[in-house]
Design an enzyme around this catalytic site. Structure first.
Site, mmCIF file in Angstrom:
data_model
loop_
_atom_site.group_PDB
_atom_site.id
_atom_site.type_symbol
_atom_site.label_atom_id
_atom_site.label_comp_id
_atom_site.label_asym_id
_atom_site.label_seq_id
_atom_site.Cartn_x
_atom_site.Cartn_y
_atom_site.Cartn_z
ATOM 1 N N HIS A 118 -0.672 -7.628 19.578
ATOM 2 C CA HIS A 118 -1.394 -7.295 17.931
ATOM 3 C C HIS A 118 -2.632 -8.160 18.450
ATOM 4 O O HIS A 118 -2.918 -8.891 19.360
ATOM 5 C CB HIS A 118 -0.487 -8.044 17.197
ATOM 6 C CG HIS A 118 -0.818 -7.716 15.688
ATOM 7 N ND1 HIS A 118 -2.036 -8.294 15.237
ATOM 8 C CD2 HIS A 118 -0.613 -7.005 14.581
ATOM 9 C CE1 HIS A 118 -2.230 -8.140 13.867
ATOM 10 N NE2 HIS A 118 -1.305 -7.047 13.420
ATOM 11 N N ASP A 147 5.100 -14.702 19.758
ATOM 12 C CA ASP A 147 4.709 -14.135 18.575
ATOM 13 C C ASP A 147 6.076 -13.282 17.980
ATOM 14 O O ASP A 147 6.156 -12.279 18.448
ATOM 15 C CB ASP A 147 3.607 -13.216 18.852
ATOM 16 C CG ASP A 147 3.291 -12.219 17.367
ATOM 17 O OD1 ASP A 147 3.927 -12.216 16.473
ATOM 18 O OD2 ASP A 147 2.033 -11.528 17.573
ATOM 19 N N GLN A 196 7.488 -9.797 14.551
ATOM 20 C CA GLN A 196 8.166 -8.344 14.342
ATOM 21 C C GLN A 196 9.798 -8.558 14.706
ATOM 22 O O GLN A 196 10.591 -7.838 14.540
ATOM 23 C CB GLN A 196 7.769 -7.323 15.083
ATOM 24 C CG GLN A 196 6.346 -6.779 14.837
ATOM 25 C CD GLN A 196 6.616 -6.235 13.403
ATOM 26 O OE1 GLN A 196 7.582 -5.789 12.827
ATOM 27 N NE2 GLN A 196 5.307 -5.833 12.954
ATOM 28 N N LYS A 206 6.960 -10.612 6.219
ATOM 29 C CA LYS A 206 7.502 -9.548 7.089
ATOM 30 C C LYS A 206 9.266 -9.932 7.356
ATOM 31 O O LYS A 206 9.852 -9.159 7.851
ATOM 32 C CB LYS A 206 7.177 -9.720 8.483
ATOM 33 C CG LYS A 206 5.856 -8.908 8.747
ATOM 34 C CD LYS A 206 5.128 -8.991 10.155
ATOM 35 C CE LYS A 206 3.434 -8.907 10.218
ATOM 36 N NZ LYS A 206 3.151 -7.407 9.899
ATOM 37 N N CYS A 259 -3.363 -2.248 14.606
ATOM 38 C CA CYS A 259 -4.044 -3.567 15.056
ATOM 39 C C CYS A 259 -3.537 -3.830 16.344
ATOM 40 O O CYS A 259 -3.515 -5.091 16.777
ATOM 41 C CB CYS A 259 -3.543 -4.926 14.249
ATOM 42 S SG CYS A 259 -4.316 -4.630 12.635
#
Ligand code: PLP
Length: 407
Positions: free
Chosen positions: A124, A201, A204, A227, A365
């Site tokens: 991202h 990261d 998600q 999220k 993104c």
């Protein structure tokens, strides 16, 4: 999982029970943000109704209550991802702020002129631009681990890139564009053999998979509350204490200081050293409620259910002529990205929106991913635990209808 259970879950998300353009809303943009259950909404509201106060500063009742609640939220989040200690969790606005904090602070600690940082080809922008900009100042270089046509990272190339001695590795656990679940535990082990710290990261992954930062042995793990069924404006940065102790502060101001004079300042202990200014207390309490909500569910079952939603979507979409999946890794999480020959993703998204189906269209993104696949963007449907098999069917039917109209 039986539909009664899912319907019970859905009842906790009133926003899902509405019509758009006269059609029942089918919300499949969960990778962008999830909806919020009543317990999260109520917790934030309760805070403003009964507890609102600035924290860590007042001796009075409300301030102490709010401070205790905020620190409890930190303890809950730490336990949720199995951090060694609550002070390993820094509250931030979300993944983007956490990554900017790391690029700035860890960057200052580790990056010297001509140094390198290693990311992957599926990041991202939040895990690309902060490193790129920081490296520009240091005349350094961004190394990028490539991926194959299925959206799977090339681990052999990763190994050779580690030989180039990057000072930091920063990798997505799950790609927001392709759904690929990266073998991060293996990648962390490989980087550690070279003595390189690894940032994961987790934007998600945190809502959909068990996260155990100690078992992963990542040095940092970053995520966004919104999220994972929590409010916007709150998220976190997990870091091993050894690193956080050594890193310089990211922002300066109230709360992050110990003693201040006109000549010099000493800094507060962890995690407050990284939490300058008044934090979003209400959202942190909402995040705690979201964690409790996730923990109250059978998470293995939820994981299997989300995977079944994905499988059903993939099976049915495969029937559409000219449809090409972008991202076909064997290990994928709950999202599907695709293009259809001769149809712009934006047009498709706009038409199915009018049928009540909310999906994301565009580059998500992650422009370099689009460049890699030679496309302007994709249509992306992303699933959460409250989506139903019937919604998947409505979505695919809408795509088929829109494709027929646009051809
Ligand atoms: N990283 C990944 C993998 C993402 O999917 C996202 C958001 O979509 C981000 C970072 C940025 O998250 P936020 O906008 O919540 O800071």
């Amino acid at each position: 999982m039986d539909s009664t259970y899912i319907n019970e879950i859905r009842r906790q998300f009133p926003i899902l029970n509405q019509q758009v353009y006269g059609k029942p809303l089918v919300y499949l943009d969960n990778a962008a943000t999830t909806q919020k259950p009543l317990c999260v909404i109520d917790r934030e509201r309760d805070y403003y109704l009964h507890e609102n106060c600035n924290i860590h500063r007042g001796v009075h009742y409300l301030s102490q209550m709010a401070t205790e609640a905020y620190e409890n939220a930190r303890r809950t989040v730490a336990a949720f991802i199995h951090a060694a200690a609550p002070h390993d969790i820094v509250f931030t606005r979300g993944t983007t702020e956490s990554l900017n904090l790391l690029a700035s602070s860890l960057g200052q600690l580790l990056i010297e002129e001509n140094d390198k940082v290693l990311i992957s080809a599926m990041e991202h922008h939040s895990n690309l631009v902060p490193w790129q900009q920081m490296l520009r100042q240091k005349k350094g270089q961004l190394l990028v681990c490539p991926m194959d046509d299925n959206g799977v990272l090339d681990l052999q190339r990763y190994e050779t890139l580690l030989d180039e001695k990057p000072r930091i590795v920063s990798i997505a656990h799950i790609s927001n564009t392709l759904g690929t679940i990266n073998p991060i535990k293996e990648m962390i082990g490989m980087a550690h053999k070279h003595g390189i710290p690894v940032i994961v990261d987790g934007a998600q992954s945190i809502a959909h998979h068990y996260i155990d930062v100690q078992s992963l042995d990542c040095d940092f793990f970053v995520f966004s509350g919104h999220k994972m069924y929590a409010p916007m404006g709150i998220g976190g940065l997990y870091g091993k204490s050894d690193w956080l102790e050594k890193m310089p502060p990211y922002q300066f101001g109230g709360e992050m200081v110990d003693q201040v004079s006109f000549e010099a300042t000493t800094f507060n202990k962890l995690p407050f050293k990284f939490e300058a200014g008044t934090p979003n207390v209400g959202a942190a309490l909402g995040l705690e409620s979201a964690v409790r909500f996730i923990e109250s569910l059978d998470r293995n079952q939820i994981e299997a259910y989300e995977s079944a939603l994905l499988q059903r979507a993939v099976e049915q979409l495969s029937e559409i002529e000219g449809l090409r999946f972008i991202g076909q890794a064997a290990k994928r999480s709950g999202l599907v990205s695709f293009v259809i020959d001769g149809i712009h993703p934006y047009d498709l998204g706009t038409i199915i929106d009018k049928m009540g189906v909310a999906v994301r269209t565009g580059h998500h993104c992650a422009e370099p991913v689009m460049t890699r696949f030679g496309i302007p963007g994709t249509v992306r449907a992303s699933f959460a635990l409250y989506n139903t098999m019937e919604e998947v069917d409505v979505f695919v039917k809408a795509v088929k209808k829109a494709a027929a109209m646009l051809r």
